[in-house]
Enzyme design. Structure first.
Site, PDB file in Angstrom:
ATOM      1  N   ASN A 166      15.589 106.614 -46.318  1.00  0.00           N
ATOM      2  CA  ASN A 166      14.512 105.848 -47.898  1.00  0.00           C
ATOM      3  C   ASN A 166      13.714 107.267 -48.790  1.00  0.00           C
ATOM      4  O   ASN A 166      13.215 106.482 -49.923  1.00  0.00           O
ATOM      5  CB  ASN A 166      13.936 104.891 -46.827  1.00  0.00           C
ATOM      6  N   GLY A 242      12.553 106.027 -38.197  1.00  0.00           N
ATOM      7  CA  GLY A 242      13.526 104.733 -38.176  1.00  0.00           C
ATOM      8  C   GLY A 242      14.075 103.392 -37.962  1.00  0.00           C
ATOM      9  O   GLY A 242      12.541 102.787 -37.596  1.00  0.00           O
ATOM     10  N   SER A 243      15.050 102.950 -37.732  1.00  0.00           N
ATOM     11  CA  SER A 243      14.390 101.361 -36.768  1.00  0.00           C
ATOM     12  C   SER A 243      13.941 101.667 -35.275  1.00  0.00           C
ATOM     13  O   SER A 243      13.959 102.755 -34.633  1.00  0.00           O
ATOM     14  CB  SER A 243      15.801 100.935 -36.870  1.00  0.00           C
ATOM     15  N   GLY A 247      14.900 104.249 -32.882  1.00  0.00           N
ATOM     16  CA  GLY A 247      13.887 104.943 -31.413  1.00  0.00           C
ATOM     17  C   GLY A 247      13.393 104.722 -30.676  1.00  0.00           C
ATOM     18  O   GLY A 247      13.035 105.368 -29.783  1.00  0.00           O
ATOM     19  N   GLU A 264       7.854 106.457 -36.062  1.00  0.00           N
ATOM     20  CA  GLU A 264       7.789 105.530 -37.082  1.00  0.00           C
ATOM     21  C   GLU A 264       8.348 104.674 -37.121  1.00  0.00           C
ATOM     22  O   GLU A 264       9.321 104.944 -37.661  1.00  0.00           O
ATOM     23  CB  GLU A 264       6.402 106.031 -37.686  1.00  0.00           C
ATOM     24  N   CYS A 298       9.105 101.733 -45.010  1.00  0.00           N
ATOM     25  CA  CYS A 298       8.734 101.039 -43.822  1.00  0.00           C
ATOM     26  C   CYS A 298       7.730 100.105 -43.795  1.00  0.00           C
ATOM     27  O   CYS A 298       7.592  99.367 -43.377  1.00  0.00           O
ATOM     28  CB  CYS A 298       8.551 101.685 -42.716  1.00  0.00           C
ATOM     29  N   GLU A 475       1.240 110.255 -37.973  1.00  0.00           N
ATOM     30  CA  GLU A 475       1.732 111.293 -39.180  1.00  0.00           C
ATOM     31  C   GLU A 475       0.370 111.572 -39.490  1.00  0.00           C
ATOM     32  O   GLU A 475      -0.668 110.342 -40.466  1.00  0.00           O
ATOM     33  CB  GLU A 475       2.869 111.219 -39.590  1.00  0.00           C
TER      34      GLU A 475
END
Length: 495
Positions: A166, A242-243, A247, A264, A298, A475
């Site tokens: 994304n 990601g998902s 994760g 994340e 997200c 992050e």
């Protein structure tokens, strides 16, 4: 080449000249060990426009070996010299911004103006960590006159970076830059839907003076390239976006060789609008929160939690504005671009179709559509689902598309409870003129970041990450550097 020339080239030829097609390993583009390729698609036209290397374990091994070798010197390079490379890369990225933005828009589908903002944000990220590279320092310990005690922050070593589809350039930059500033080497695996700008960024950093092997990019599927990378025994840290489901698998793989992890993951972030809010500001904030990048964020504000007395008027305003948004191919600068893939379009449409079948009110949108100019593409109308119960799937599960679910509350206490009523905790937004209320609510909301009276407020300086199933670790900001360093303590008797 100008933006207009690049756009014209794509629409006349169906592709762009000079796009990267190989892995970037040890300072050069190389073909996949198995010689296989994968197509990448233009979501706005639902057609392939380029092919790239399909990597596997052998390619991952090559990249990790190159990073291990480079770590021996890059980890001992002075911070100011590492920072100088990042600063040159930032300047180079700004100089090549037009090409990066067009490729990012084409590969991901996002509106060109959003991609242009992403490029400038990536350049700012490189500049920020360039300034931090020579300011990573340890501490001294008060052990009395007979001892000297101090700590050194060392780079953790070879790091793996799994980049989502994304925000491919933004997410690459925000994890590459602090890792490189800290003296780590990098092996990255971009999403197979959007590999191009990560490869371009690796090449740009090399041209800016980054030594060969310090930054490597292996392309391919998650199963054939991403899985082997995070499970590689020479990887000391993994940064994953990601998902939730993926994760969990990443964390399990990293645990086998005791590598640290930053995750994340998903979000179902609330935008709370109280009755005293500035409604004009709230409308603009909500529209941006859910329809930017077609809701494929997200941290998208995918739940509107609104006080009952202003619910009807606010939803009416939002529905009228959503219905007027201009849909189109990303390179035509629409207000709403496509979803990234046919499979993802099916997922988003499935959520809305099921909500309709359950009898929920669709106040805006709710249907698939196409680019009005090209007659194709993976588009979904900007959608609002009104007055949804707290346990409904469109409230509890991440749709990751242009779908806003509305929850109605009666007071501040209920707003906080509803905001906290999912398994996610990434971000939240609050709109109110009451300063004390805003900060009370911010204190009580379970989220890694809270925006007050402006959604997506902040920048690279602000740490970003979640709680609960939205992940852990941070992050952005100086906090991100901690993921890429380890503390060594040294104590000496001198008395």
């Amino acid at each position: 080449m100008s933006t207009d020339s690049l756009v014209s080239e794509y629409f006349s030829t169906g592709t762009l000249a000079g796009l990267p097609s190989g892995h970037f390993i040890d300072g050069a583009f190389v073909t996949a060990s198995g010689g296989r390729t994968i197509e990448t698609f233009d979501p706005g036209a639902a057609r392939a426009f380029h092919a790239f290397a399909a990597g596997d374990c052998a390619d991952v091994d090559r990249a990790v070996a190159a990073a291990r070798t480079a770590q021996k010197t890059w980890g001992r390079t002075r911070g100011n010299l590492r920072g100088a490379v990042l600063m040159r890369a930032a300047a180079l990225l700004r100089a090549e911004a037009q090409r990066f933005a067009v490729v990012e828009s084409l590969d991901s589908g996002k509106a060109l103006q959003e991609a242009e903002g992403d490029v400038q944000g990536a350049a700012r990220c490189l500049e920020y960590y360039a300034g931090a590279a020579d300011k990573i320092e340890g501490s001294s310990f008060p052990l009395g006159t007979d001892y000297v005690g101090f700590s050194v922050d060392e780079p953790v070593g070879v790091t793996a970076h799994i980049i989502p589809w994304n925000y491919p350039l933004s997410t690459a930059a925000r994890s590459f830059a602090p890792a490189l500033a800290a003296g780590c080497t990098v092996v990255a695996k971009p999403a197979e839907q959007t590999p191009l700008t990560a490869l371009m960024l690796a090449d740009l950093l090399f041209r800016a003076g980054l030594p060969a092997g310090v930054l490597n990019v292996v392309t391919g599927t998650g199963a054939e390239a991403g899985g082997p990378l995070v499970a590689h025994p020479d990887i000391r840290h993994v940064t994953f976006t990601g998902s939730v489901q993926t994760g969990v698998r990443v964390m399990q793989a990293a645990a086998a060789h005791v590598a640290s992890v930053v995750l994340e993951l998903g979000g179902k972030s609330p935008v709370i609008v109280m009755a005293d809010a500035d409604m004009d500001a709230a409308v603009e904030g909500i529209l941006g929160a859910i329809y930017e990048n077609a809701g494929q964020i997200c941290s998208a504000g995918s739940r509107l939690v609104v006080e009952r007395s202003v619910h009807a008027q606010l939803v009416d305003r939002l529905a009228r504005r959503a219905g007027a948004l201009r849909i189109g191919h990303g390179l035509r600068r629409p207000q709403l671009g496509p979803l990234n893939s046919a499979a993802h379009l099916d997922k988003v449409a499935g959520y809305v179709d099921a909500a309709r079948q359950r009898g929920l009110t669709i106040s805006a949108g709710g249907e698939r559509t196409v680019d009005p100019d090209g007659g194709a593409g993976w588009f979904f109308q900007p959608t609002i689902i009104d007055t949804v119960s707290a346990d409904d799937p469109v409230v509890q599960e991440e749709i990751f598309g242009p779908v806003l679910s509305v929850q109605v509350v009666d007071d501040e206490e209920e707003a906080v409870a509803i905001a906290n009523g999912t398994n996610f905790g990434l971000v939240a937004g609050i709109y109110t003129r009451d300063f004390g209320r805003a900060h009370r609510m911010a204190r009580e909301i379970e989220a890694g970041q809270v925006y007050i009276n402006e959604y997506f407020a902040g920048g690279i300086e602000v740490p970003f990450g979640g709680s609960k199933q939205s992940g852990f670790g941070r992050e952005k900001g100086l906090q991100a550097l901690k993921s890429y360093t380890r503390i060594k303590s040294v104590t000496a008797r001198i008395g």
